[in-house]
Design a protein around this motif. Structure first.
Motif, PDB file in Angstrom:
ATOM      1  N   HIS A   1     -27.927   5.511   2.741  1.00  0.00           N
ATOM      2  CA  HIS A   1     -27.978   6.255   4.033  1.00  0.00           C
ATOM      3  C   HIS A   1     -27.140   5.196   5.219  1.00  0.00           C
ATOM      4  O   HIS A   1     -27.928   4.743   5.950  1.00  0.00           O
ATOM      5  CB  HIS A   1     -29.076   6.955   4.661  1.00  0.00           C
ATOM      6  N   ALA A   2     -25.825   5.172   5.347  1.00  0.00           N
ATOM      7  CA  ALA A   2     -25.157   4.197   6.131  1.00  0.00           C
ATOM      8  C   ALA A   2     -23.720   4.562   6.486  1.00  0.00           C
ATOM      9  O   ALA A   2     -23.439   5.452   5.779  1.00  0.00           O
ATOM     10  CB  ALA A   2     -25.530   2.845   5.806  1.00  0.00           C
ATOM     11  N   LEU A   3     -23.383   4.220   7.603  1.00  0.00           N
ATOM     12  CA  LEU A   3     -21.914   4.500   8.013  1.00  0.00           C
ATOM     13  C   LEU A   3     -21.090   3.516   8.318  1.00  0.00           C
ATOM     14  O   LEU A   3     -21.552   2.647   9.325  1.00  0.00           O
ATOM     15  CB  LEU A   3     -21.991   5.649   9.041  1.00  0.00           C
ATOM     16  N   ALA A   4     -20.112   3.302   7.990  1.00  0.00           N
ATOM     17  CA  ALA A   4     -19.087   2.094   8.473  1.00  0.00           C
ATOM     18  C   ALA A   4     -17.807   2.848   9.036  1.00  0.00           C
ATOM     19  O   ALA A   4     -17.446   3.648   8.178  1.00  0.00           O
ATOM     20  CB  ALA A   4     -18.991   1.276   7.263  1.00  0.00           C
ATOM     21  N   ALA A   5     -17.394   2.534  10.197  1.00  0.00           N
ATOM     22  CA  ALA A   5     -16.143   3.225  10.557  1.00  0.00           C
ATOM     23  C   ALA A   5     -15.374   2.171  11.485  1.00  0.00           C
ATOM     24  O   ALA A   5     -15.715   1.060  12.032  1.00  0.00           O
ATOM     25  CB  ALA A   5     -16.493   4.358  11.776  1.00  0.00           C
ATOM     26  N   ASN A   6     -13.975   2.163  11.184  1.00  0.00           N
ATOM     27  CA  ASN A   6     -13.047   1.493  11.949  1.00  0.00           C
ATOM     28  C   ASN A   6     -12.667   1.829  13.482  1.00  0.00           C
ATOM     29  O   ASN A   6     -12.411   3.077  13.723  1.00  0.00           O
ATOM     30  CB  ASN A   6     -11.592   1.712  11.516  1.00  0.00           C
ATOM     31  N   VAL A   7     -13.152   0.976  14.418  1.00  0.00           N
ATOM     32  CA  VAL A   7     -13.394   1.318  15.750  1.00  0.00           C
ATOM     33  C   VAL A   7     -12.371   0.281  16.576  1.00  0.00           C
ATOM     34  O   VAL A   7     -12.231   0.359  17.802  1.00  0.00           O
ATOM     35  CB  VAL A   7     -14.440   1.279  16.446  1.00  0.00           C
ATOM     36  N   SER A   8     -11.244  -0.358  15.859  1.00  0.00           N
ATOM     37  CA  SER A   8     -10.590  -1.156  16.457  1.00  0.00           C
ATOM     38  C   SER A   8      -9.666  -0.981  17.502  1.00  0.00           C
ATOM     39  O   SER A   8      -9.609  -1.304  18.594  1.00  0.00           O
ATOM     40  CB  SER A   8      -9.531  -1.889  15.484  1.00  0.00           C
ATOM     41  N   ASP A   9      -9.175   0.400  17.380  1.00  0.00           N
ATOM     42  CA  ASP A   9      -8.139   1.195  18.395  1.00  0.00           C
ATOM     43  C   ASP A   9      -8.859   1.702  19.563  1.00  0.00           C
ATOM     44  O   ASP A   9      -8.270   2.154  20.354  1.00  0.00           O
ATOM     45  CB  ASP A   9      -7.044   2.062  17.816  1.00  0.00           C
ATOM     46  N   ALA A  10     -10.382   1.746  19.352  1.00  0.00           N
ATOM     47  CA  ALA A  10     -10.928   2.706  20.578  1.00  0.00           C
ATOM     48  C   ALA A  10     -11.609   1.559  21.501  1.00  0.00           C
ATOM     49  O   ALA A  10     -12.024   1.906  22.356  1.00  0.00           O
ATOM     50  CB  ALA A  10     -12.306   3.232  19.679  1.00  0.00           C
TER      51      ALA A  10
END
Lengths: 107, 191
Positions: free
Chosen positions: B98-107
């Motif tokens: 139960h984990a989440l990885a997300a690309n936030v580079s452009d945010a």
């Protein structure tokens, strides 16, 4: 200005890093409850002059919720504690009892 | 594929007391989950070669950094071009947990504030005790800069790296510039 310690990330900062979200420990009446209960849940607030328990959020920090006990008149912060609880911790209540005898009759 | 463009295209402000520079595209991955759990710790190690940092710290190794954001969130900072590969490895290692990885580079937008009065420039804008005895290299702090949320750490003495939302990049650059105006040093941290 309040100096607040976040129990989630351990930061002690002044209040502009946080945000208050109203009275704590309110029973959330829902489907099946009476009109009176619903009114109490939605509108009836203590708004005491003195000891008050509130929900706060570390808005510009870790983003987590917590509870805070403070005095609305002197702005003294008695302490903060986990959001995952229905009642203030006993040791915090004992500390408030010692500092503000008789506060339970007022608020 | 089109080239990545950072929020302010490496805008720079140079003054005697501090230099403010927008760092070009930086790779950032948000990882949320139980930081004490084995799968999350293992995923960080296999994907980025990083261990979960101490509370409110930023840990750097081989050009990659990992920052403690909240009790259930870390931010992995790497080269912009490495994000896709690293995210793939992370998601692979996290499969089933139960984990989440997300690309936030452009945010986000990233700034470097450096110079002899860098501490002062930051202290003028953030409600944080930046005394050299209280805030040291390796610590990580999420807070606000003037009116917007931001986070920063010190990769080395006299240098801050600031992360803010991309939508407020111009605002942060401007207020940092105002705080670093020539002749505005206070000298409060001078040893």
């Amino acid at each position: 200005m309040l100096i607040v310690s976040c129990p989630n990330c351990g930061i002690t900062a002044e209040e502009t890093e946080f945000h208050a979200h109203g009275e704590a420990h309110i029973t959330r009446h829902t489907v099946g409850s009476s009109d009176d209960q619903m009114e109490t849940y939605l509108f009836m607030r203590k708004n005491p002059k003195g000891v008050h328990f509130e929900r706060w959020r570390h808005q510009n920090g870790c983003g987590k919720w917590f509870h805070m006990a403070r005095d609305t008149m002197t702005l003294e912060v008695f302490g903060t504690y986990s959001a995952q609880t229905y009642n203030p911790p006993k040791d915090l209540l004992a500390e408030i009892d010692a500092k503000r005898p008789g506060w339970r009759d007022v608020s | 594929m089109s080239d990545p463009v950072s929020a302010l295209k490496n805008a720079t402000y140079v003054a005697d007391i501090a230099e403010i520079k927008e760092v070009g595209p930086v790779g950032m991955i948000t990882l949320r989950g139980d930081l004490a759990s084995k799968p999350v710790q293992k995923a960080c190690m296999t994907a980025a070669g990083l261990k979960i940092p101490q509370q409110r710290h930023c840990f750097t190794q081989d050009g990659n950094s990992i920052a403690w954001m909240s009790p259930d969130e870390v931010l992995i900072i790497c080269a912009y071009d490495d994000v896709a590969a690293m995210l793939g490895k992370l998601n692979n290692a996290l499969k089933g947990s139960h984990a989440l990885a997300a690309n936030v580079s452009d945010a986000r937008a990233v700034f470097d504030v450096s110079g002899p009065s860098a501490r002062e420039v930051m202290a003028k804008l953030a409600p944080v005790d930046l005394d050299p005895s209280q805030f040291t290299a390796g610590m990580f702090r999420r807070t606000r800069i003037a009116q917007v949320p931001a986070a920063f750490w010190m990769p080395q003495e006299d240098m801050f790296r600031v992360i803010c939302f991309r939508s407020v990049a111009q605002y942060v650059f401007d207020v940092l510039g105002v705080a670093a105006q020539p002749g505005s040093e206070v000298g409060v941290f001078r040893r």
